[in-house]
Scaffold this active site. Structure first.
Site, PDB file in Angstrom:
ATOM      1  N   HIS A  20     -41.708  58.758 -15.102  1.00 38.75           N
ATOM      2  CA  HIS A  20     -42.359  59.625 -16.081  1.00 38.75           C
ATOM      3  C   HIS A  20     -43.439  60.473 -15.419  1.00 38.75           C
ATOM      4  O   HIS A  20     -44.475  59.956 -15.005  1.00 38.75           O
ATOM      5  CB  HIS A  20     -42.963  58.735 -17.178  1.00 38.75           C
ATOM      6  N   HIS A  62     -46.992  69.247 -18.547  1.00 37.81           N
ATOM      7  CA  HIS A  62     -46.809  68.629 -19.852  1.00 37.81           C
ATOM      8  C   HIS A  62     -47.611  69.341 -20.935  1.00 37.81           C
ATOM      9  O   HIS A  62     -47.096  69.645 -22.002  1.00 37.81           O
ATOM     10  CB  HIS A  62     -47.205  67.152 -19.820  1.00 37.81           C
TER      11      HIS A  62
END
Length: 255
Positions: A20, A62
Site C-alpha cells: 500500500h 494519494h
C-alpha cells in the site's frame, strides 16, 4: 474460483500481497524509494494512486493537496509535473510520475486508484506508452472514472467501484448469486475494507459468493500479522497493507 484475467495481472498464484503506497517504514509513501523498498522486501504488487498535474501528467499521489505529505499549501493540480518533481518529500524523494514508476519497475504489477477525473486521460496515456496494460489493475471509487480508464485500456484488469460493490455486497448477503455475478461483470476483483455499509465483508459466505461470481477478494488496509493470517485462512485472495514485509512473512508461513 476467480476467473483468469486476460491481461495477465492475476496470473501468479494467490495469495497476493499489495504494498500500500509502497513500503513507507523508512521512506515517504508513494515515492520511488517506497516502491523500491517494497520490491526489495519481495513485493510483486504495488498499490498506488494518481492525480493529474496542472500540465496534464499522471502524478503518483494519494491526496489532492500537499499539506500532509509536503507540509505546504497548494494542490497537485495547481503545479506542473516539473514543479512537483522538485518538492522535497523527505529522504531525498520527490513527487514522481506514473510513467516513471512503470518504467523504473518493469517487472512489478501496479494497482492504480484514479483519484480525479482529470487523471483519466494521462493515466491511460502513461500505461499505454509504458506497454503496461498487462501488469496494471485500474480502479476508482467513482464508477465513471473507473469505466473511462477501462474503456481506454482494452483488456485491462479492473476492480469494483463503490457503486458496483454495494449491490454485489447486498446480493451476496441475501444469497442472490445471479445479481452478484451481474453486478461484478467485467471485473476481476473486489478490493474492500473488512466492513462496508454496516456489513462485514469478510464473512465466509460473502467471500464464497464473490468467488462464485468469478472475482478475487482483496482486503485493505491490514497491518496486523495475526489478522492477515486469519483473513488468508478465511479464503481472501489478497492483503493490501502498509507492511508488505510482514504480510510476505505471513504468506511464507502459511505456504
Amino acid at each position: 474460483m476467480p476467473r483468469d484475467s486476460t491481461s495477465g495481472y492475476l496470473s501468479p498464484a494467490v495469495p497476493r500481497v499489495f504494498a500500500h503506497r509502497g513500503l513507507a517504514v523508512d521512506a515517504p509513501e508513494n515515492t520511488m524509494l517506497a516502491f523500491a523498498r517494497a520490491i526489495a522486501a519481495g513485493a510483486t504488487y504495488i498499490e498506488t494512486d494518481v492525480h493529474a498535474s496542472a500540465d496534464g501528467v499522471a502524478i503518483i499521489a494519494h491526496d489532492p493537496d500537499l499539506s500532509r505529505v509536503a507540509g505546504r499549501s497548494g494542490r497537485v493540480d495547481q503545479l506542473t509535473a516539473a514543479e512537483l518533481g522538485r518538492i522535497d518529500l523527505g529522504h531525498g524523494q520527490f513527487f514522481c510520475t506514473l510513467a516513471q514508476a512503470l518504467t523504473s519497475f518493469p517487472d512489478t504489477r501496479f494497482n492504480i486508484d484514479v483519484k480525479s477525473a482529470s487523471a483519466v486521460a494521462p493515466t491511460i496515456s502513461s500505461i499505454t506508452n509504458a506497454g503496461a496494460v498487462h501488469r496494471v489493475l485500474v480502479t476508482s471509487f467513482d464508477e465513471r472514472r473507473r469505466s473511462a480508464v477501462a474503456r481506454g485500456l482494452p483488456g485491462v484488469a479492473s476492480s469494483a467501484s463503490a457503486s458496483r460493490l454495494l449491490p454485489a455486497l447486498v446480493a451476496a448477503k441475501l444469497r442472490i448469486a445471479p445479481l452478484v455475478t451481474w453486478s461484478l461483470r467485467g471485473l476481476v476483483a473486489v478490493q474492500v475494507p473488512e466492513k462496508a455499509a454496516g456489513m462485514r465483508i469478510t464473512r465466509p459466505s460473502v467471500i464464497a459468493a464473490f468467488h462464485a461470481a468469478g472475482v478475487e477478494v482483496h482486503v485493505w488496509t491490514i497491518n496486523d500479522p495475526a489478522r492477515m493470517r486469519s483473513l488468508l485462512e478465511l479464503g481472501v485472495d489478497g492483503i493490501v497493507t502498509d507492511r508488505a514485509d510482514l504480510a510476505l512473512a505471513v504468506v511464507a508461513e502459511l505456504n
